[in-house]
Motif scaffolding. Structure first.
Motif, PDB file in Angstrom:
ATOM      1  N   GLN A  73      33.553  52.213  70.292  1.00  0.00           N
ATOM      2  CA  GLN A  73      33.832  51.698  68.953  1.00  0.00           C
ATOM      3  C   GLN A  73      34.818  52.589  68.206  1.00  0.00           C
ATOM      4  N   ALA A  74      34.715  53.903  68.428  1.00  0.00           N
ATOM      5  CA  ALA A  74      35.625  54.829  67.751  1.00  0.00           C
ATOM      6  C   ALA A  74      37.078  54.535  68.101  1.00  0.00           C
ATOM      7  N   PHE A  75      37.328  54.036  69.320  1.00  0.00           N
ATOM      8  CA  PHE A  75      38.691  53.699  69.730  1.00  0.00           C
ATOM      9  C   PHE A  75      39.038  52.249  69.403  1.00  0.00           C
ATOM     10  N   GLU A  76      38.064  51.358  69.485  1.00  0.00           N
ATOM     11  CA  GLU A  76      38.338  49.950  69.183  1.00  0.00           C
ATOM     12  C   GLU A  76      38.753  49.748  67.735  1.00  0.00           C
ATOM     13  N   ARG A  77      38.251  50.573  66.843  1.00  0.00           N
ATOM     14  CA  ARG A  77      38.579  50.390  65.427  1.00  0.00           C
ATOM     15  C   ARG A  77      40.018  50.799  65.118  1.00  0.00           C
ATOM     16  N   VAL A  78      40.697  51.458  66.063  1.00  0.00           N
ATOM     17  CA  VAL A  78      42.079  51.895  65.864  1.00  0.00           C
ATOM     18  C   VAL A  78      43.005  50.767  66.302  1.00  0.00           C
ATOM     19  N   SER A  79      43.700  50.183  65.354  1.00  0.00           N
ATOM     20  CA  SER A  79      44.470  48.965  65.629  1.00  0.00           C
ATOM     21  C   SER A  79      45.602  49.185  66.621  1.00  0.00           C
ATOM     22  N   TRP A  80      46.172  50.394  66.670  1.00  0.00           N
ATOM     23  CA  TRP A  80      47.336  50.612  67.526  1.00  0.00           C
ATOM     24  C   TRP A  80      46.973  51.008  68.958  1.00  0.00           C
ATOM     25  N   ILE A  81      45.695  51.069  69.289  1.00  0.00           N
ATOM     26  CA  ILE A  81      45.282  51.277  70.678  1.00  0.00           C
ATOM     27  C   ILE A  81      45.128  49.911  71.336  1.00  0.00           C
ATOM     28  N   GLN A  82      45.878  49.681  72.419  1.00  0.00           N
ATOM     29  CA  GLN A  82      45.933  48.332  72.982  1.00  0.00           C
ATOM     30  C   GLN A  82      44.864  48.066  74.033  1.00  0.00           C
ATOM     31  N   SER A  83      44.407  49.082  74.752  1.00  0.00           N
ATOM     32  CA  SER A  83      43.405  48.839  75.788  1.00  0.00           C
ATOM     33  C   SER A  83      42.624  50.110  76.085  1.00  0.00           C
ATOM     34  N   ILE A  84      41.417  49.913  76.610  1.00  0.00           N
ATOM     35  CA  ILE A  84      40.514  51.019  76.933  1.00  0.00           C
ATOM     36  C   ILE A  84      39.978  50.795  78.341  1.00  0.00           C
ATOM     37  N   VAL A  85      40.069  51.816  79.168  1.00  0.00           N
ATOM     38  CA  VAL A  85      39.497  51.765  80.512  1.00  0.00           C
ATOM     39  C   VAL A  85      38.323  52.735  80.563  1.00  0.00           C
ATOM     40  N   VAL A  86      37.151  52.226  80.895  1.00  0.00           N
ATOM     41  CA  VAL A  86      35.961  53.058  81.044  1.00  0.00           C
ATOM     42  C   VAL A  86      35.698  53.241  82.537  1.00  0.00           C
ATOM     43  N   VAL A  87      35.616  54.492  82.961  1.00  0.00           N
ATOM     44  CA  VAL A  87      35.428  54.800  84.377  1.00  0.00           C
ATOM     45  C   VAL A  87      33.998  55.293  84.586  1.00  0.00           C
ATOM     46  N   VAL A  88      33.236  54.567  85.381  1.00  0.00           N
ATOM     47  CA  VAL A  88      31.837  54.919  85.620  1.00  0.00           C
ATOM     48  C   VAL A  88      31.570  54.995  87.115  1.00  0.00           C
ATOM     49  N   ALA A  89      30.454  55.621  87.466  1.00  0.00           N
ATOM     50  CA  ALA A  89      30.036  55.659  88.867  1.00  0.00           C
ATOM     51  C   ALA A  89      29.842  54.229  89.375  1.00  0.00           C
ATOM     52  N   LYS A  90      30.101  54.027  90.647  1.00  0.00           N
ATOM     53  CA  LYS A  90      30.049  52.674  91.207  1.00  0.00           C
ATOM     54  C   LYS A  90      28.709  52.002  90.946  1.00  0.00           C
ATOM     55  N   GLU A  91      27.624  52.777  91.016  1.00  0.00           N
ATOM     56  CA  GLU A  91      26.304  52.186  90.823  1.00  0.00           C
ATOM     57  C   GLU A  91      26.035  51.798  89.368  1.00  0.00           C
ATOM     58  N   ASN A  92      26.925  52.214  88.437  1.00  0.00           N
ATOM     59  CA  ASN A  92      26.722  51.897  87.016  1.00  0.00           C
ATOM     60  C   ASN A  92      27.721  50.874  86.480  1.00  0.00           C
ATOM     61  N   VAL A  93      28.518  50.282  87.361  1.00  0.00           N
ATOM     62  CA  VAL A  93      29.517  49.303  86.911  1.00  0.00           C
ATOM     63  C   VAL A  93      28.841  48.107  86.245  1.00  0.00           C
ATOM     64  N   ASP A  94      27.784  47.582  86.852  1.00  0.00           N
ATOM     65  CA  ASP A  94      27.091  46.424  86.271  1.00  0.00           C
ATOM     66  C   ASP A  94      26.457  46.780  84.931  1.00  0.00           C
ATOM     67  N   LEU A  95      25.866  47.970  84.841  1.00  0.00           N
ATOM     68  CA  LEU A  95      25.256  48.418  83.587  1.00  0.00           C
ATOM     69  C   LEU A  95      26.308  48.509  82.490  1.00  0.00           C
ATOM     70  N   MET A  96      27.465  49.089  82.811  1.00  0.00           N
ATOM     71  CA  MET A  96      28.521  49.241  81.817  1.00  0.00           C
ATOM     72  C   MET A  96      29.076  47.888  81.398  1.00  0.00           C
ATOM     73  N   THR A  97      29.218  46.989  82.347  1.00  0.00           N
ATOM     74  CA  THR A  97      29.694  45.641  82.032  1.00  0.00           C
ATOM     75  C   THR A  97      28.731  44.934  81.085  1.00  0.00           C
ATOM     76  N   ASP A  98      27.442  45.122  81.317  1.00  0.00           N
ATOM     77  CA  ASP A  98      26.430  44.519  80.441  1.00  0.00           C
ATOM     78  C   ASP A  98      26.519  45.088  79.027  1.00  0.00           C
ATOM     79  N   ILE A  99      26.755  46.394  78.905  1.00  0.00           N
ATOM     80  CA  ILE A  99      26.886  47.026  77.584  1.00  0.00           C
ATOM     81  C   ILE A  99      28.071  46.442  76.827  1.00  0.00           C
ATOM     82  N   ILE A 100      29.179  46.262  77.517  1.00  0.00           N
ATOM     83  CA  ILE A 100      30.378  45.706  76.882  1.00  0.00           C
ATOM     84  C   ILE A 100      30.117  44.292  76.378  1.00  0.00           C
ATOM     85  N   GLN A 101      29.431  43.505  77.184  1.00  0.00           N
ATOM     86  CA  GLN A 101      29.143  42.124  76.786  1.00  0.00           C
ATOM     87  C   GLN A 101      28.118  42.074  75.660  1.00  0.00           C
ATOM     88  N   ARG A 102      27.078  42.904  75.757  1.00  0.00           N
ATOM     89  CA  ARG A 102      25.998  42.858  74.772  1.00  0.00           C
ATOM     90  C   ARG A 102      26.488  43.248  73.383  1.00  0.00           C
TER      91      ARG A 102
END
Length: 439
Positions: A73-102
């Protein structure tokens, strides 16, 4: 040296956190404009060994929301940042995807990390140059890439701006902080070898910024040893691209959640930040306005900002998009319709998405004591409304206040209501939801 050397026992309050809904900002200085594409890589593949917890610290929850969500959220609120890549362990990809959607985060992609910090960051940098299948991402690679730890949620826009501008001009830029402890070298036998002159050294912190070409080439040219044992991106830029980074002293809010005690400190800061402001809705009643004015004076002593409005119509509707709490004042009537109407407005604005929202209903009775019980709704009715709101992540509390003709007694009662209100907003206790408190 990474920022763990800085004292984790001295957390500082962020000046702007959180601000508005995800992807929006309630505090964006007009002069902070960037005319080149900027993207962010958030390495979040750590296991959290130093916290001693089974859950990696980036996924530990505060107020029902994982730490990494606050950082995003700290980066999303900055209008001039166009994209964010979150890098997680392979076993946590589904968990992170769920957080983004939720939590309805936008501008965010999830990519699997590598076995080390540098391998994970490299994966994130490479992802910025690729177009994800099915996504409409910018075809141009970012001019500047900001790299930031996922467990440093209190980063402010003005400092990100300094890093981005310096990175574009110099090729690389990074945050530094003064050392708070002397750094020593030891012998293999465990004896003192020598110490460093602390005044000459700084702790390397995050965020760090690079032009895309510099950080991309640095990772293309670095060795397997760098990938396995290195931790400093600025060093790679210097060693393999000849880019000498501009170092910028950062604010104390850049501290990193590293140990278990830091989790408690982060939660305390988040709670206190969310409890700074409240909007008092009077309904236009003269008695309610008088009470609200008295609230303002009492709240000032509690370091809490209160705005008073008759309703949330027209321009006052802007409060629905702010990170504010709400106090609804009702005078001499038992109907909960005002509170229910407020709850409907808040739900429509999706205000309780990111954290529990506090609504406090203050019932002011100006009648004689014999009729007070007739003026108050049944406790069961209050509990029903509060229980329903709690399912939508809105915490409803109720306070009953009787207006006294004794000026001194009245002032004490108002101060007590202000103190109770401040405590309810700060603690957000589920146990007191729906309870009718007496002031």
């Amino acid at each position: 040296m990474q920022g763990d050397i800085c004292d984790p026992d001295r957390p500082a309050h962020p000046g702007i956190f959180p601000a508005g809904e995800a992807g929006q900002s309630d505090h964006q200085p007009a002069e902070l404009t960037v005319d080149f594409p900027v993207s962010v890589v958030l390495p979040a593949g750590g296991t959290g060994e130093r916290t001693g917890l089974q859950t990696p610290k980036q996924f530990c929850s505060f107020l029902g929301r994982p730490l990494i969500s606050y950082t995003i959220q700290a980066f999303e609120r900055v209008s001039w940042i166009q994209s964010i890549v979150v890098v997680v362990a392979k076993e946590n990809v589904d968990l992170m995807t769920d957080i983004i959607q939720r939590f309805q985060h936008r501008k965010v992609r999830v990519v699997p990390g590598g076995s080390t910090r540098h391998r994970s960051i490299c994966n994130g940098v490479l992802a910025l140059g690729e177009q994800e299948e099915g996504e409409r991402l910018p075809t141009d690679r970012p001019k500047v890439v900001i790299i930031h730890d996922a467990v440093r949620p209190f980063v402010e826009e003005d400092f990100l701006y300094k890093i981005a501008i310096a990175a574009k001009e110099q090729g690389a830029a990074g945050a530094i902080r003064p050392l708070v402890s002397t750094v020593i070298a030891t012998t293999s036998e465990g004896y003192l070898d020598h110490s460093l002159e602390r005044a000459k050294y700084r702790a390397s912190e995050m965020p760090q910024g690079f032009t895309y070409d510099v950080i991309y080439q640095a990772y293309q040219r670095c060795t397997e040893s760098d990938f396995e044992f290195g931790t400093e991106c600025l060093h790679l830029a210097l060693q393999y691209c000849g880019t000498n980074a501009k170092l910028i002293e950062g604010p104390p809010t850049l501290w990193k959640v590293t140990y278990k005690r830091d989790l408690a400190a982060a939660e305390s800061i988040i709670k206190e930040t969310l409890s700074r402001s409240a909007c008092v809705i009077t309904g236009g009643s003269a008695q309610a306005v008088t009470l609200a004015d008295a609230f303002q004076k009492a709240a000032g002593a509690l370091d809490m900002e209160l705005d008073v409005v008759p309703d949330l119509m027209g321009d006052n509707g802007r409060y629905l998009s702010k990170e504010w709490n709400f106090i609804q004042v009702s005078v001499n009537h038992s109907c909960l319709s005002e509170v229910e109407s407020l709850l409907m407005d808040l739900e429509a604005a999706n205000r309780a998405l990111l954290h529990p929202l506090v609504v406090i209903w203050v019932h002011l009775s100006c009648s004689d004591e014999l009729s007070i019980s007739r003026k108050m709704p049944e406790p069961a009715a209050i509990m029903d409304v509060a229980s329903s709101a709690k399912l939508r992540n809105i915490l409803v509390y109720a306070i009953q206040l009787h207006q006294s003709k004794d000026t001194e007694r009245w002032e004490r009662s108002v101060l007590r209501v202000a103190e109770i209100t401040s405590a309810l907003i700060r603690e957000r206790s589920p146990a007191l939801v729906g309870q009718l408190l007496q002031a």
